[in-house]
Design a protein around this motif. Structure first.
Motif, mmCIF file in Angstrom:
data_model
loop_
_atom_site.group_PDB
_atom_site.id
_atom_site.type_symbol
_atom_site.label_atom_id
_atom_site.label_comp_id
_atom_site.label_asym_id
_atom_site.label_seq_id
_atom_site.Cartn_x
_atom_site.Cartn_y
_atom_site.Cartn_z
ATOM 1 N N ALA A 435 69.735 40.898 43.670
ATOM 2 C CA ALA A 435 68.963 41.995 43.956
ATOM 3 C C ALA A 435 68.087 41.937 45.258
ATOM 4 O O ALA A 435 67.971 43.217 45.715
ATOM 5 C CB ALA A 435 67.851 42.067 42.866
ATOM 6 N N SER A 436 67.830 40.809 45.498
ATOM 7 C CA SER A 436 67.286 40.770 46.995
ATOM 8 C C SER A 436 68.130 41.065 48.034
ATOM 9 O O SER A 436 67.605 41.601 48.945
ATOM 10 C CB SER A 436 66.505 39.226 47.069
ATOM 11 O OG SER A 436 66.079 39.040 48.461
ATOM 12 N N THR A 437 69.201 40.564 48.076
ATOM 13 C CA THR A 437 70.292 40.948 48.827
ATOM 14 C C THR A 437 70.527 42.424 48.966
ATOM 15 O O THR A 437 70.589 42.988 49.850
ATOM 16 C CB THR A 437 71.569 40.300 48.809
ATOM 17 O OG1 THR A 437 71.423 38.897 48.613
ATOM 18 C CG2 THR A 437 72.725 40.454 49.710
ATOM 19 N N LEU A 438 70.680 43.106 47.744
ATOM 20 C CA LEU A 438 70.993 44.549 47.730
ATOM 21 C C LEU A 438 69.929 45.406 48.258
ATOM 22 O O LEU A 438 70.179 46.469 49.220
ATOM 23 C CB LEU A 438 71.416 44.921 46.293
ATOM 24 C CG LEU A 438 72.786 44.506 45.872
ATOM 25 C CD1 LEU A 438 72.881 44.669 44.405
ATOM 26 C CD2 LEU A 438 73.805 45.012 46.607
ATOM 27 N N THR A 439 68.627 44.965 48.128
ATOM 28 C CA THR A 439 67.459 45.407 48.573
ATOM 29 C C THR A 439 67.612 45.492 50.246
ATOM 30 O O THR A 439 67.087 46.673 50.837
ATOM 31 C CB THR A 439 66.150 44.912 48.193
ATOM 32 O OG1 THR A 439 66.230 45.030 46.840
ATOM 33 C CG2 THR A 439 64.713 45.536 48.576
ATOM 34 N N THR A 440 67.762 44.418 50.680
ATOM 35 C CA THR A 440 67.714 44.406 52.419
ATOM 36 C C THR A 440 69.013 45.360 52.826
ATOM 37 O O THR A 440 68.781 45.801 53.802
ATOM 38 C CB THR A 440 68.368 42.798 52.486
ATOM 39 O OG1 THR A 440 67.302 41.902 52.206
ATOM 40 C CG2 THR A 440 68.190 42.562 54.198
ATOM 41 N N ILE A 441 70.167 45.309 51.967
ATOM 42 C CA ILE A 441 71.159 46.287 52.383
ATOM 43 C C ILE A 441 70.879 47.827 52.283
ATOM 44 O O ILE A 441 71.309 48.521 53.156
ATOM 45 C CB ILE A 441 72.550 45.765 51.653
ATOM 46 C CG1 ILE A 441 73.049 44.647 51.792
ATOM 47 C CG2 ILE A 441 73.511 46.954 51.722
ATOM 48 C CD1 ILE A 441 74.122 44.272 50.963
ATOM 49 N N SER A 442 70.190 47.994 51.276
ATOM 50 C CA SER A 442 69.639 49.407 51.208
ATOM 51 C C SER A 442 68.762 49.785 52.297
ATOM 52 O O SER A 442 68.670 50.945 52.547
ATOM 53 C CB SER A 442 68.937 49.566 49.836
ATOM 54 O OG SER A 442 67.672 48.571 49.858
#
Length: 451
Positions: A435-442
């Motif tokens: 979730a943390s990685t996807l937040t950065t990607i978003s």
């Protein structure tokens, strides 16, 4: 079976997969191009038309305005800009982002074909040019030496340019500046009038005589011979001896009404290198090729040719893109590596255990090498942007690794076996770091989807 459990129970299988991926990563990394910036194709095409000797106002009326009207009907046109100057019309057609520029350029050419017959006959054919960052020269030399720039330019055209053209990765070579040969026929109007001739008749006769004509072929025995009539002028004397017309039984020669001189084209600009007249040598590379490698091949070829060049011929590098690229990419890569090393040192400082620190130290270069596969698959190059993204990815990788390693370390301190601690520790925080990685990607996703 979850991914952490599979990795723990199938150690050899996972290790082999990692080695295979690393091998292909190294292979892809060795084939990646190296550039300053990513290749960018701006959604615009330029329509360039030359009409020598014509004033800017006539250029606008005869060329620019008709071209603007016809290209304005092309689909997805956003803006049209134009410039009219002496002897040159430039019309820039800007399209909406996302338009296929190859199709758009072809549409512009199709529209231009509608008005070709209505443009001045003496004007050159319109040239449709796409704008791309890869169209800039990678190497720019100022060349001096020899008797004069005409001889120098001829030598470069005949000896240097063909050699560089054959180098892998070179798209084209341009030689500019210097004196260019031009045969001028200076007509005496009074003599022409006295012989009852016109300038049009003189031009038509010279154009008619200065041609090579094919005469078919002749078969003799088992051999076939091609027949050609060689009529192109080879020297000034032949032009002077050309018969323009017959007045009774008396021929009228070109020398009777004009003087033929072997001179140079009119000089409208000058190039000088180190205070000496020079010729400019520019080299363009093929899209997607490694700029540094191509430049090194060109320099090696020029070094090989030096013993066969005139002693007074000198090549001065005016602009070398490879030097700038190497400096910028080395600094960016060095900063990314320094950041990764500092992050690993900080991990060891806080965990005070060499085993988890070693795991992170191996994970960072392995992940960076694996990224090369994706770059190669999507036809990207190593440049400031991709290296910057790689540095950002290394930072995220270290963050996630610290979280996973710390949780596994906590399970081990509670007395669990290493395999069990690794599987449970990674699984517990797996969803959180995802979730943390996807937040950065978003955060960067809107930039990728911007138009």
């Amino acid at each position: 079976m979850t991914l952490p459990e599979l990795s723990v129970k199938r150690k050899i299988t996972v290790l082999m997969i990692i080695l295979i991926v690393a091998f292909f990563g190294v292979l892809a990394l060795s084939r990646l191009g190296l550039d300053m910036m990513p290749e960018l194709e701006y959604p615009a095409v330029s329509v360039i038309t030359t009409y020598e000797g014509v004033a800017s106002e006539e250029i606008e009326n005869l060329l620019t305005e008709p071209i603007e009207e016809v290209v304005g009907s092309v689909e997805n046109v956003k803006h049209i800009y134009s410039t009219s100057q002496e002897g040159l019309s430039a019309v820039i057609v800007e399209f909406e982002w996302g338009v296929n520029l190859d199709f758009a350029a072809q549409d512009v050419r199709d529209k231009l074909s509608w008005i070709t017959d209505y443009l001045p006959d003496d004007a050159d054919s319109s040239l449709v040019v796409k704008f791309s960052t890869s169209d800039y020269p990678i190497l720019y030399y100022g060349v001096t030496g020899m008797e004069d720039t005409r001889v120098l330019r001829t030598f470069l055209d005949d000896n240097v340019k063909p050699k560089i053209d054959r180098i892998e990765g070179v798209a084209s070579v341009y030689i500019m500046g210097g004196l260019e040969r031009e045969i001028n026929v200076f007509v005496d109007r009074d003599r022409l009038t006295a012989h009852n001739l016109t300038i049009e008749a003189l031009i038509a006769r010279l154009a008619h005589e200065n041609v090579n004509v094919s005469g078919g072929h002749v078969v003799r025995g088992s051999s076939e011979y091609l027949v050609r009539t060689m009529g192109e002028y080879e020297d000034v004397e032949t032009i002077s001896d050309t018969i323009i017309a017959m007045i009774g039984d008396t021929p009228v020669y070109v020398r009777d009404v004009a003087v033929v001189k072997d001179t140079f084209k009119e000089i409208r600009n000058r190039s000088r290198t180190n205070h000496r007249p020079s010729v400019i040598l520019m080299v363009m590379k093929q899209a997607g090729t490694n700029t540094v490698n191509v430049t090194n091949r060109i320099k090696a070829t020029l070094d090989e040719m030096k013993p066969r060049m005139p002693e007074d011929l000198a090549l001065f590098p005016v602009m070398d893109q490879s030097h700038i690229i190497k400096k910028v990419t080395q600094n960016t890569g060095r900063n990314a590596m320094a950041g990764a090393v500092m992050a690993i040192v900080m991990v060891f400082f806080f965990l005070w255990n060499w085993r988890p620190t070693t795991i992170i130290a191996f994970a960072v270069p392995l992940s960076a090498i694996t990224t090369a596969i994706g770059l190669y698959a999507f036809d990207y190059t190593l440049n400031v942007m991709t290296l910057g993204g790689l540095a950002l990815g290394v930072g995220m990788l270290v963050d996630n690794a610290v979280v996973v390693i710390e949780n596994i370390f906590r399970h081990q301190e509670e007395g669990e076996a290493p395999d069990r601690a690794a599987a449970e520790g990674a699984q517990e925080v797996g969803m959180a770091i995802t979730a943390s990685t996807l937040t950065t990607i978003s955060v960067f996703l809107p930039m990728a989807l911007a138009s």
